[in-house]
Design a protein around this motif. Structure first.
Motif, short mmCIF file in Angstrom:
data_model
loop_
_atom_site.label_atom_id
_atom_site.label_comp_id
_atom_site.label_asym_id
_atom_site.label_seq_id
_atom_site.Cartn_x
_atom_site.Cartn_y
_atom_site.Cartn_z
N THR A 111 15.46 2.90 4.45
CA THR A 111 14.36 3.86 4.32
C THR A 111 13.51 3.81 5.60
N ILE A 112 13.12 4.96 6.09
CA ILE A 112 12.32 5.02 7.31
C ILE A 112 10.87 4.63 7.00
N TYR A 113 10.34 3.70 7.78
CA TYR A 113 8.93 3.31 7.68
C TYR A 113 8.26 3.65 8.99
N MET A 114 7.23 4.48 8.93
CA MET A 114 6.53 4.90 10.14
C MET A 114 5.04 4.59 10.03
N TYR A 115 4.45 4.29 11.17
CA TYR A 115 3.01 4.06 11.24
C TYR A 115 2.54 4.40 12.65
N TYR A 116 1.23 4.41 12.82
CA TYR A 116 0.65 4.70 14.12
C TYR A 116 0.38 3.40 14.87
N GLY A 160 0.06 6.32 18.68
CA GLY A 160 1.35 7.00 18.72
C GLY A 160 2.21 6.65 17.51
N ASP A 161 3.21 7.47 17.27
CA ASP A 161 4.12 7.25 16.14
C ASP A 161 5.09 6.11 16.44
N SER A 162 5.44 5.36 15.41
CA SER A 162 6.32 4.21 15.56
C SER A 162 7.30 4.20 14.39
N MET A 163 8.60 4.00 14.68
CA MET A 163 9.63 4.07 13.64
C MET A 163 10.27 2.72 13.36
N THR A 192 6.37 4.00 20.83
CA THR A 192 5.74 5.31 20.73
C THR A 192 6.37 6.31 21.69
N LEU A 193 6.83 5.83 22.84
CA LEU A 193 7.52 6.72 23.77
C LEU A 193 8.82 7.23 23.16
N LEU A 194 9.52 6.34 22.46
CA LEU A 194 10.78 6.71 21.80
C LEU A 194 10.55 7.82 20.78
N CYS A 195 9.54 7.64 19.93
CA CYS A 195 9.28 8.65 18.90
C CYS A 195 8.83 9.97 19.51
N ARG A 196 8.05 9.90 20.58
CA ARG A 196 7.59 11.13 21.22
C ARG A 196 8.76 11.88 21.85
N ALA A 197 9.67 11.14 22.50
CA ALA A 197 10.80 11.78 23.16
C ALA A 197 11.76 12.43 22.17
N LEU A 198 11.79 11.91 20.95
CA LEU A 198 12.69 12.45 19.92
C LEU A 198 11.96 13.34 18.92
N GLY A 199 10.66 13.50 19.07
CA GLY A 199 9.91 14.36 18.16
C GLY A 199 9.86 13.83 16.74
N ILE A 200 9.73 12.51 16.58
CA ILE A 200 9.70 11.88 15.26
C ILE A 200 8.26 11.51 14.94
N LYS A 201 7.72 12.05 13.83
CA LYS A 201 6.30 11.89 13.53
C LYS A 201 6.09 11.28 12.14
N VAL A 202 5.01 10.52 12.03
CA VAL A 202 4.70 9.81 10.79
C VAL A 202 4.67 10.73 9.56
N PRO A 203 3.94 11.85 9.58
CA PRO A 203 3.85 12.67 8.36
C PRO A 203 5.20 13.24 7.91
N ASP A 204 6.10 13.44 8.86
CA ASP A 204 7.39 14.05 8.54
C ASP A 204 8.41 13.06 7.98
N THR A 231 0.87 -1.18 0.00
CA THR A 231 0.00 0.00 0.00
C THR A 231 0.90 1.22 0.00
N ASP A 232 0.33 2.36 -0.29
CA ASP A 232 1.13 3.58 -0.28
C ASP A 232 1.69 3.85 1.11
N ALA A 233 0.91 3.56 2.15
CA ALA A 233 1.37 3.79 3.52
C ALA A 233 2.56 2.90 3.86
N ARG A 234 2.60 1.70 3.26
CA ARG A 234 3.67 0.74 3.55
C ARG A 234 4.79 0.77 2.53
N ARG A 235 4.77 1.71 1.63
CA ARG A 235 5.72 1.70 0.52
C ARG A 235 7.17 1.69 0.97
N ALA A 236 7.45 2.28 2.13
CA ALA A 236 8.83 2.35 2.61
C ALA A 236 9.44 0.97 2.79
N LEU A 237 8.62 -0.02 3.17
CA LEU A 237 9.13 -1.37 3.38
C LEU A 237 9.59 -2.01 2.07
#
Length: 245
Positions: A80-85, A89-92, A146-158, A68-74
């Motif tokens: 390549t960074i693949y992120m999802y909710y 929360g954000d997940s890297m 999700t705690l990791l991404c929040r602490a580092l300010g890493i978000k799915v849209p970015d 899918t487009d959302a999973r294209r990074a895989l």
């Protein structure tokens, strides 16, 4: 806001070739590496202490559900960074060798060093407070994806489907190596989705600070986990076998 220059990359990021390996061995190799994130003129840093590998051929992976487009990074080049909710929360993750294969960066431990000082840690704690607004401890600040991404300010849209960026977000090798690795089954995999595959890897010295300690009181070696040297963990990772239990 004025366009102020970004601080220079404090060290060399891992090369693209590092990620061009089997997702399971990559999951082991990522243990101990440091995520560096530039924010507000500071470098925020956390050492990876827990990873999970996912292969397109097994049912626990997102890629097994199809492109899918959302999973294209895989399905893009390794690294390549693949992120999802995940649970809101954000997940890297990052892609590995072979279309559809990747590694979830499950948890980390904040780093205070010559690159990221105490003020950087304070900023991470401001970004990721406890639910009641109090300051989260250093030990639990990145104790989950999700705690990791929040602490580092890493978000799915970015960052979804983006490469690592030397002046914004990258993973580096500061020469630390885990002395011992815990190998166990992944967390949260539904029944019937290859939940028994032992594709979770934890730096044993930091096991108390990961998502869930794989060596907890009710857990037994060889039934619930294996305790391995770093070299043994890499060899075991690609075997694809399950634990006794």
């Amino acid at each position: 806001m004025p366009n102020t220059p970004l601080p220079p990359a404090p060290e060399y990021p891992l090369p693209a070739s590092f990620f061009q390996q089997d997702a399971r061995s990559l999951a082991v190799d990522l243990l101990g590496k440091v995520i560096r994130r530039q924010m507000d003129g500071r470098w925020l840093s956390a050492r990876i202490i827990e990873t999970e590998a996912y292969l397109i051929a097994e049912k626990g992976s997102h890629a097994s559900l199809g492109y899918t487009d959302a999973r294209r990074a895989l399905f893009m080049e390794g690294g390549t960074i693949y992120m999802y909710y995940a649970r809101g929360g954000d997940s890297m993750n990052c892609s590995a060798e072979g279309a559809g294969n990747g590694v979830l960066i499950k948890s980390a431990y904040p780093v205070v060093d010559s690159i990221s000082d105490a003020k950087s840690l304070e900023l991470m704690q401001q970004l990721n407070p406890n639910r009641d607004g109090t300051q989260r401890t250093q030990q639990r600040l990145c104790a989950g994806q999700t705690l990791l991404c929040r602490a580092l300010g890493i978000k799915v849209p970015d960052w979804n489907a983006k490469p690592f960026c030397p002046n914004q977000l990258f993973i580096a090798d500061d020469a630390y190596r885990p002395s011992t690795v815990v190998q166990a089954a992944r967390l949260g995999i539904p029944s019937g989705r290859d939940e028994a595959l032992p594709y979770r890897f934890v730096d044993a010295d930091f096991a108390a600070y990961c998502t869930r300690n794989p060596r907890g009181r009710t857990r037994q070696p060889d039934r619930d986990y294996r305790l391995l040297s770093l070299q043994q963990a890499k060899l075991n990772a690609v075997s694809g076998d399950t634990l006794a239990g």
